[in-house]
Design a protein around this motif. Structure first.
Motif, PDB file in Angstrom:
ATOM      1  N   GLY A  57       0.585  -1.241  -0.250  1.00 14.63           N
ATOM      2  CA  GLY A  57       0.156  -0.032   0.108  1.00 14.63           C
ATOM      3  C   GLY A  57       0.556   1.132  -0.056  1.00 14.63           C
ATOM      4  N   ARG A  58      -0.180   2.172   0.486  1.00 14.91           N
ATOM      5  CA  ARG A  58       1.111   3.527   0.209  1.00 14.91           C
ATOM      6  C   ARG A  58       1.506   3.508   1.376  1.00 14.91           C
TER       7      ARG A  58
ATOM      8  N   CYS B 219      -2.683   7.427   5.589  1.00 10.46           N
ATOM      9  CA  CYS B 219      -2.008   6.197   6.414  1.00 10.46           C
ATOM     10  C   CYS B 219      -1.436   6.770   7.509  1.00 10.46           C
TER      11      CYS B 219
ATOM     12  N   SER C 221      -0.040   8.918   2.787  1.00 14.53           N
ATOM     13  CA  SER C 221      -1.049   9.259   1.682  1.00 14.53           C
ATOM     14  C   SER C 221      -2.800   9.273   2.219  1.00 14.53           C
ATOM     15  N   THR C 222      -3.319   9.605   1.491  1.00 14.78           N
ATOM     16  CA  THR C 222      -4.871   9.524   1.574  1.00 14.78           C
ATOM     17  C   THR C 222      -5.550   8.065   1.787  1.00 14.78           C
ATOM     18  N   CYS C 223      -6.162   8.106   2.416  1.00 17.68           N
ATOM     19  CA  CYS C 223      -7.144   5.945   2.982  1.00 17.68           C
ATOM     20  C   CYS C 223      -8.344   6.356   2.834  1.00 17.68           C
ATOM     21  N   ASP C 224      -9.041   5.247   2.437  1.00 16.29           N
ATOM     22  CA  ASP C 224     -10.109   4.756   3.278  1.00 16.29           C
ATOM     23  C   ASP C 224     -10.226   3.502   4.107  1.00 16.29           C
TER      24      ASP C 224
ATOM     25  N   ASP D  57      -5.260  -0.203   2.399  1.00 14.43           N
ATOM     26  CA  ASP D  57      -5.009   1.169   1.350  1.00 14.43           C
ATOM     27  C   ASP D  57      -3.426   1.526   1.825  1.00 14.43           C
ATOM     28  N   CYS D  58      -2.748   1.731   2.785  1.00 12.23           N
ATOM     29  CA  CYS D  58      -1.746   1.721   3.593  1.00 12.23           C
ATOM     30  C   CYS D  58      -0.465   0.771   3.504  1.00 12.23           C
TER      31      CYS D  58
ATOM     32  N   CYS E  81      -5.189   3.396   8.824  1.00  3.88           N
ATOM     33  CA  CYS E  81      -5.859   4.350   7.733  1.00  3.88           C
ATOM     34  C   CYS E  81      -6.517   4.892   9.277  1.00  3.88           C
TER      35      CYS E  81
END
Lengths: 195, 514
Positions: free
Chosen positions: B114-115, B137, B119-122, B126-127, B132
């Protein structure tokens, strides 16, 4: 400058001039008719404006030049609050007409235009349905001020009397201001729904 | 990436040469004493000391003395910070289990693809490091040295359905606004709003696509269980007094057509708490019955204190204005406003004075002409949303000057509070009617503008014209703001510029400041 100070100044000035005492607004009336970001409700007007004839009181405040101009404007705009379901030829309607008549056609000062705009806006809200009101407003479509022309188009829309369609279309043909053209277009669109 | 960071430091050191004893950058070393006191010995080379763990690379911590230490935590080992876990592993929250310290338990787990942090995440997946929070993140941490530059270690409530608001320590930006969207899947939907320990204020912006429906919060409960807000009842009768309901809430809020804002805190007597606020977001029909529109909810959490207010002035077409004598009988536009004395001294100068009373300094000011919206030159307030949506600036407040404002007599208009930190919405700014200048001065207009700006920033009228059933005027929720006409928040244009300490506190928490 507080509302109390404003009220005191009115009294002092009138006394000094030896005039008949003007309709000096009370402190509560000043508060009611000086809000920055809201317009007074009918309940608030009926509570804080001197009664029992609220319309007469508002008309007096609206028409007396010694009253603070901001108070005058809001008094004009408050008049339709006292319309019943049918406002035609009632005291608020008559008072609004008196306001419009009080503005000399030769006075093009900013305040005169603002007072006229307040009267036009109020007449639209009164929505009397009378042809005479439409006929009173139509000449203002040719006023030199585009703010007056735009306000007139909106008021004719609010009146919802389809006899306004022809003069609105006529004005639209040679109207140069985009602001006014858009106001006329919106009025014509809404008037189509008024039948 | 973090491996490369440390490798680069060592490579630079090797190129620079390796003299013996008291070594400089790049010198070989066997222990700390071989390097200059401003350096550390890392992988046999003197390198600059660290200030933050990320400077050491993945799987390293940075201690009080600026020395990098390789983490030893292996997969499955308990951890409390990202720096506890060996390279290639991340410290992740296990679930809902809480340790003796009262914080969520975590363990070292293989990183995913992931990021990176920030970083943005939902969702967590995502991270890269698997957490998140507040839409970003986040690394777990024990102290701020564990976090990257510009971030601080703070308590964060975990708002997934399992953890249900339990706290963990994570890295988040040290200042500014954190903004993210909260997913909503129905017209009435429960929400957990996470408020970290470093937050100064939090707000939610509710919006619906159907502008004929109202949207907002139905209820709000603090992490400690105190009910801060309940939606006022609709129709006044023997059991319902909408005004009483509205004014008695500790957090003042009202669902509105299209968009509304809820901001916490509204008063120093109900301070912001660390934890998860529970609320119900909902849409409503104009008659108050449940709506069908699904709310879009955006959260903004303000981290740290700020005192600088940026203003973005927008000028509609004010040409040939009936009150032009107030601006020299010339055109007032973005260009003129930047040079004319009445605008710079009388108007902005007095705005500065007023906000200085509130402990706020005006910051950058920019000027823009709005030339392609003649329909909004003379504004009816029912159309204000179309104008305010042109306010693109998210920092500071957008201020629109229009030719006329209807109904006549209205001098200013804006949301109370506004969507701090979010530009381009139907409430992103305030409107000032220039027609007021036919009968008021620029300094008087400055007071009107300051009043409306303060409402945007979360203050309410110190006292209202309306009264309760005992004929007592409704007032704000701030204990030390009296009902004086001298107050900036007095509803009338005939008011002063005073602010109480409590009002200053609420205003300086606003997310519009930087």
């Amino acid at each position: 400058m507080t509302g109390k100070t404003v009220a005191i100044i009115f009294v002092i000035c009138a006394t000094a001039r030896g005039e008949t005492p003007p309709p000096t607004p009370t402190e509560l009336e000043i508060h009611t008719l000086s809000a920055i970001d809201s317009v007074p409700t009918k309940d608030e007007l009926a509570t804080y404006v001197q009664g029992p004839d609220f319309v007469a009181r508002l008309e007096a405040l609206a028409l007396d030049s010694t009253v603070d101009f901001g108070i005058q404007l809001r008094a004009i705009r408050a008049l339709p609050s006292f319309c019943a379901a049918q406002c035609k030829d009632t005291p608020p309607h008559i008072a609004v007409l008196a306001v419009i008549a009080s503005v000399p056609s030769t006075d093009h000062s900013g305040r005169a235009l603002l007072r006229l705009r307040a009267g036009i806006e109020a007449l639209g809200i009164v929505k009397s349905g009378k042809l005479e009101d439409v006929n009173l407003l139509v000449p203002f479509l040719d006023n030199a001020s585009r703010d007056i022309r735009a306000a007139t188009a909106r008021a004719l829309r609010d009146m919802c009397n389809t006899t306004a369609i022809v003069p609105l279309r006529a004005r639209y043909q040679h109207e140069m201001s985009a602001q006014v053209r858009l106001a006329i277009s919106a009025a014509l669109r809404d008037l189509d729904q008024c039948n | 990436m973090r491996y490369r960071t440390l490798s680069s430091l060592i490579l630079i050191a090797l190129v620079a040469g390796c003299p013996g004893g008291g070594g400089g950058v790049g010198d070989t070393c066997k222990s700390q004493s071989d390097c200059d006191s401003s350096l550390q010995c890392a992988a046999g080379t003197c390198v600059p000391k660290c200030a933050r763990a990320p400077e050491c690379g993945d799987g390293y911590s940075c201690d009080d003395d600026g020395i990098c230490h390789l983490a030893v935590g292996q997969s499955g080992d308990a951890c409390t910070s990202e720096v506890d876990c060996a390279p290639g592993l991340s410290c992740r929250i296990d679930g809902a289990a809480v340790g003796d310290s009262g914080f969520l338990l975590a363990s070292c787990t293989a990183q995913n693809t992931g990021r990176p942090p920030g970083s943005t995440c939902d969702i967590d997946m995502d991270c890269r490091n698997g957490t998140c929070a507040l839409g970003h993140c986040t690394d777990l941490c024990d102290n701020t040295r564990d976090c990257g530059n510009g971030n601080s270690c703070m308590e964060i409530p975990r708002v997934d359905p399992i953890a249900n608001g339990a706290l963990f320590n994570g890295c988040l930006p040290s200042q500014g606004n954190i903004t993210w969207s909260i997913p909503v899947s129905g017209p009435s939907w429960p929400i957990l709003l996470p408020v970290p320990s470093a937050a100064h204020s939090a707000s939610l912006v509710f919006a619906v696509d159907d502008l004929a429906q109202q949207v907002g919060a139905q209820s709000l409960v603090s992490p400690g269980g105190q009910t801060l807000y309940t939606r006022p009842c609709e129709v006044a009768d023997s059991t319902c007094d909408p005004a009483r309901d509205f004014y008695s809430n500790l957090v003042r809020h009202q669902p509105e057509l299209g968009q509304s804002v809820l901001s916490i805190p509204s008063t120093p007597s109900a301070q912001l708490e660390t934890g998860a606020y529970r609320l119900m977001a909902a849409s409503y029909r104009p008659n108050g019955t449940p709506g069908s529109a699904i709310p879009h909810v955006t959260a903004v959490v303000r981290i740290d204190a700020a005192v600088i207010l940026d203003l973005h002035f927008y000028f509609l077409d004010l040409d040939d204005h009936p009150c032009a004598s107030a601006f020299g009988d010339a055109r007032l536009d973005a260009s003129a406003a930047q040079t004319k004395t009445f605008f710079q001294n009388d108007f902005i100068g007095y705005l500065r004075t007023i906000f200085a009373h509130g402990g706020i300094a005006l910051g950058s000011i920019d000027y823009t002409d709005v030339v392609d919206h003649p329909d909004l030159d003379g504004l009816d307030v029912v159309d204000a949303g179309s104008l305010l949506a042109l306010g693109k600036s998210a920092v500071g407040v957008n201020v629109f000057f229009v030719r006329t404002l209807s109904p006549v007599g209205l001098q200013a208009f804006g949301p109370n509070p506004g969507p701090a930190g979010i530009g381009g919405t139907r409430q992103s700014g305030i409107v000032i009617g220039i027609d007021t200048l036919c009968y008021r001065s620029w300094t008087q207009l400055a007071r009107v503008t300051a009043h409306e700006l303060a409402r945007y920033m979360g203050l309410h009228h110190n006292v209202e014209l309306a009264t309760d059933s005992n004929n007592v005027h409704w007032r704000d929720q701030i204990a030390d703001s009296d009902d004086s006409e001298n107050n900036l928040m007095f509803f009338s244009e005939f008011g002063g510029i005073d602010l109480s300490n409590g009002q200053r506190e609420i205003m300086t928490r606003s997310g519009v400041l930087r």
